[in-house]
Design a protein around this motif. Structure first.
Motif, PDB file in Angstrom:
ATOM      1  N   UNK A  53     -43.434 -28.726  -6.006  1.00  0.00           N
ATOM      2  CA  UNK A  53     -42.654 -29.114  -7.004  1.00  0.00           C
ATOM      3  C   UNK A  53     -41.292 -29.048  -6.787  1.00  0.00           C
ATOM      4  N   UNK A  54     -40.670 -28.128  -6.573  1.00  0.00           N
ATOM      5  CA  UNK A  54     -39.157 -27.860  -6.240  1.00  0.00           C
ATOM      6  C   UNK A  54     -38.824 -28.632  -4.722  1.00  0.00           C
ATOM      7  N   UNK A  55     -39.837 -28.671  -3.863  1.00  0.00           N
ATOM      8  CA  UNK A  55     -39.380 -29.477  -2.750  1.00  0.00           C
ATOM      9  C   UNK A  55     -39.287 -30.959  -2.924  1.00  0.00           C
ATOM     10  N   UNK A  56     -40.048 -31.345  -3.875  1.00  0.00           N
ATOM     11  CA  UNK A  56     -39.707 -32.829  -4.289  1.00  0.00           C
ATOM     12  C   UNK A  56     -38.618 -32.945  -5.229  1.00  0.00           C
ATOM     13  N   UNK A  57     -38.157 -32.135  -6.318  1.00  0.00           N
ATOM     14  CA  UNK A  57     -37.164 -32.363  -7.123  1.00  0.00           C
ATOM     15  C   UNK A  57     -35.760 -32.036  -6.590  1.00  0.00           C
ATOM     16  N   UNK A  58     -35.962 -31.165  -5.478  1.00  0.00           N
ATOM     17  CA  UNK A  58     -34.740 -30.613  -4.960  1.00  0.00           C
ATOM     18  C   UNK A  58     -34.412 -31.153  -3.463  1.00  0.00           C
ATOM     19  N   UNK A  59     -35.444 -31.864  -2.913  1.00  0.00           N
ATOM     20  CA  UNK A  59     -35.536 -32.136  -1.462  1.00  0.00           C
ATOM     21  C   UNK A  59     -35.240 -30.828  -0.462  1.00  0.00           C
ATOM     22  N   UNK A  60     -35.905 -30.008  -1.039  1.00  0.00           N
ATOM     23  CA  UNK A  60     -35.801 -28.510  -0.199  1.00  0.00           C
ATOM     24  C   UNK A  60     -36.950 -28.482   0.615  1.00  0.00           C
ATOM     25  N   UNK A  61     -36.760 -28.421   1.970  1.00  0.00           N
ATOM     26  CA  UNK A  61     -37.931 -28.244   2.819  1.00  0.00           C
ATOM     27  C   UNK A  61     -38.321 -26.763   3.087  1.00  0.00           C
ATOM     28  N   UNK A  62     -37.387 -25.945   2.803  1.00  0.00           N
ATOM     29  CA  UNK A  62     -38.005 -24.412   2.754  1.00  0.00           C
ATOM     30  C   UNK A  62     -38.384 -23.806   1.499  1.00  0.00           C
ATOM     31  N   UNK A  63     -38.459 -24.821   0.242  1.00  0.00           N
ATOM     32  CA  UNK A  63     -38.800 -24.401  -1.074  1.00  0.00           C
ATOM     33  C   UNK A  63     -39.978 -23.588  -0.989  1.00  0.00           C
ATOM     34  N   UNK A  64     -40.980 -23.619  -0.363  1.00  0.00           N
ATOM     35  CA  UNK A  64     -42.246 -22.779  -0.258  1.00  0.00           C
ATOM     36  C   UNK A  64     -42.012 -21.442   0.071  1.00  0.00           C
ATOM     37  N   UNK A  65     -41.011 -21.172   0.748  1.00  0.00           N
ATOM     38  CA  UNK A  65     -40.773 -19.806   1.273  1.00  0.00           C
ATOM     39  C   UNK A  65     -39.442 -19.435   0.355  1.00  0.00           C
ATOM     40  N   UNK A  66     -38.933 -19.765  -0.516  1.00  0.00           N
ATOM     41  CA  UNK A  66     -37.811 -19.568  -1.300  1.00  0.00           C
ATOM     42  C   UNK A  66     -38.237 -18.587  -2.310  1.00  0.00           C
ATOM     43  N   UNK A  67     -37.539 -17.176  -2.212  1.00  0.00           N
ATOM     44  CA  UNK A  67     -37.993 -15.926  -3.171  1.00  0.00           C
ATOM     45  C   UNK A  67     -37.137 -16.396  -4.351  1.00  0.00           C
ATOM     46  N   UNK A  68     -37.840 -15.937  -5.466  1.00  0.00           N
ATOM     47  CA  UNK A  68     -37.349 -16.172  -6.774  1.00  0.00           C
ATOM     48  C   UNK A  68     -37.814 -15.019  -7.673  1.00  0.00           C
ATOM     49  N   UNK A  69     -36.842 -14.936  -8.824  1.00  0.00           N
ATOM     50  CA  UNK A  69     -36.957 -13.979  -9.907  1.00  0.00           C
ATOM     51  C   UNK A  69     -37.741 -14.411 -11.046  1.00  0.00           C
ATOM     52  N   UNK A  70     -38.953 -14.071 -10.974  1.00  0.00           N
ATOM     53  CA  UNK A  70     -39.777 -14.591 -12.236  1.00  0.00           C
ATOM     54  C   UNK A  70     -39.549 -13.864 -13.416  1.00  0.00           C
ATOM     55  N   UNK A  71     -38.828 -14.315 -14.321  1.00  0.00           N
ATOM     56  CA  UNK A  71     -38.282 -13.448 -15.374  1.00  0.00           C
ATOM     57  C   UNK A  71     -37.450 -14.323 -16.336  1.00  0.00           C
ATOM     58  N   UNK A  72     -37.808 -14.650 -17.418  1.00  0.00           N
ATOM     59  CA  UNK A  72     -39.076 -13.981 -18.220  1.00  0.00           C
ATOM     60  C   UNK A  72     -40.344 -14.504 -17.554  1.00  0.00           C
ATOM     61  N   UNK A  73     -41.332 -13.528 -17.851  1.00  0.00           N
ATOM     62  CA  UNK A  73     -42.600 -13.889 -17.174  1.00  0.00           C
ATOM     63  C   UNK A  73     -43.507 -14.262 -18.286  1.00  0.00           C
ATOM     64  N   UNK A  74     -43.972 -15.473 -18.716  1.00  0.00           N
ATOM     65  CA  UNK A  74     -44.327 -15.696 -19.851  1.00  0.00           C
ATOM     66  C   UNK A  74     -45.770 -16.342 -19.791  1.00  0.00           C
ATOM     67  N   UNK A  75     -45.998 -16.995 -18.489  1.00  0.00           N
ATOM     68  CA  UNK A  75     -47.373 -17.623 -18.361  1.00  0.00           C
ATOM     69  C   UNK A  75     -48.302 -16.775 -17.895  1.00  0.00           C
ATOM     70  N   UNK A  76     -49.469 -16.560 -18.440  1.00  0.00           N
ATOM     71  CA  UNK A  76     -50.751 -15.877 -17.872  1.00  0.00           C
ATOM     72  C   UNK A  76     -51.170 -16.536 -16.664  1.00  0.00           C
ATOM     73  N   UNK A  77     -51.239 -17.737 -16.593  1.00  0.00           N
ATOM     74  CA  UNK A  77     -51.687 -18.411 -15.396  1.00  0.00           C
ATOM     75  C   UNK A  77     -51.029 -18.706 -14.295  1.00  0.00           C
TER      76      UNK A  77
END
Length: 288
Positions: A53-77
């Motif tokens: 999704x981010x690769x499409x919205x932000x044209x980021x070719x490296x989006x799949x390997x981008x590290x992120x801070x999942x916080x707040x963590x709200x979605x069980x799925x």
């Protein structure tokens, strides 16, 4: 009960694009980049992952390997979950100190907001609609069930071991910074609230009551019920005590919000009208 309006997700400085509102009304808050191990490709959304999704919205070719801070963590799925998992939020530094200074405790309610914009499919790719406004929208909630002060040695629940403020407690609590973990209550509870709603979660779809940004204004100018405005005998919304930030607008008020503040705290006991607004927020936003 205290209400905390909490800014989270992608913004112009962290991530650089708006989180999407899809044509079916569903919302997806994009977690901010960080040095944590978790990658966008590790976070599920429906049949896909956030990397695509981010690769499409932000044209980021490296989006799949981008590290992120999942916080707040709200979605069980969003991730494989251990038994007993509950939505949770970590906070540290000045923002955590601000919450402590205002006495945030069990029973208080976080409403999370962020930068959103409508998207549409263009040539098989998700794109932000060029004619859609940039909005601050509510996208999730967490009513505090328990607080763990990780920097003081409080043990975190076993189900929260993957949360970054637990997994990297040494990093988020370093140099004397306060490091807190807020675990959701089992069920949402305030006067008149819908029955059976989880104590924490993400809104299922966009509805007008989730919109904070005033029509025709930049996203940082909000339209709120009049009960939010400063008045004698009641503590103001934190960081927004200046009367010059507030302006009457019919039966509501306009608020020019501060820059990149994270946590805005309001005492609801002194403002009973806020409960009526919460009913508008939670009714349609949590319906099937």
């Amino acid at each position: 009960m205290r209400l905390i309006l909490s800014r989270k997700g992608y913004d112009s400085a962290s991530g650089g694009c708006a989180s999407p509102i899809f044509p079916d009304g569903s919302l997806c808050s994009l977690p901010i980049p960080s040095g944590d191990e978790l990658r966008l490709d590790d976070i599920r959304r429906g049949d896909g992952c956030l990397g695509d999704l981010v690769a499409q919205l932000a044209d980021a070719s490296a989006a799949s390997s981008a590290h992120v801070h999942l916080d707040p963590d709200l979605d069980r799925g969003a991730r494989p979950r251990p038994f007993g998992w509950r939505p949770c939020l970590g906070q540290t530094g000045a923002a955590q100190t601000h919450l402590e200074r205002h006495g945030v405790d069990a029973g208080d309610l976080f409403l999370f907001f962020g930068w959103f914009r409508e998207v549409s499919l263009d040539g098989g790719r998700w794109r932000h609609r060029p004619d859609a406004p940039d909005l601050h929208c509510l996208f999730g909630w967490l009513q505090v069930g328990a607080i763990c002060r990780l920097d003081l040695g409080d043990p975190a629940p076993a189900w929260a071991a993957e949360h970054p403020h637990v997994r990297h407690a040494d990093r988020y609590g370093r140099a004397g910074a306060h490091n807190g973990l807020y675990a959701a209550a089992q069920r949402l509870s305030f006067p008149g609230c819908p029955g059976g709603v989880s104590g924490g979660g993400a809104s299922r779809r966009f509805v007008p009551s989730l919109r904070l940004t005033a029509p025709g204004r930049s996203r940082s100018v909000w339209r709120l019920p009049a009960c939010f405005a400063p008045r004698s005998g009641a503590k103001p919304l934190s960081y927004h005590a200046d009367p010059g930030r507030w302006e009457r607008d019919g039966e509501g008020v306009l608020l020019r919000t501060v820059g990149r503040g994270q946590e805005f705290v309001l005492d609801c006991d002194a403002r009973p009208g806020v409960t009526d607004w919460l009913l508008e927020v939670f009714g349609p936003a949590t319906a099937p």
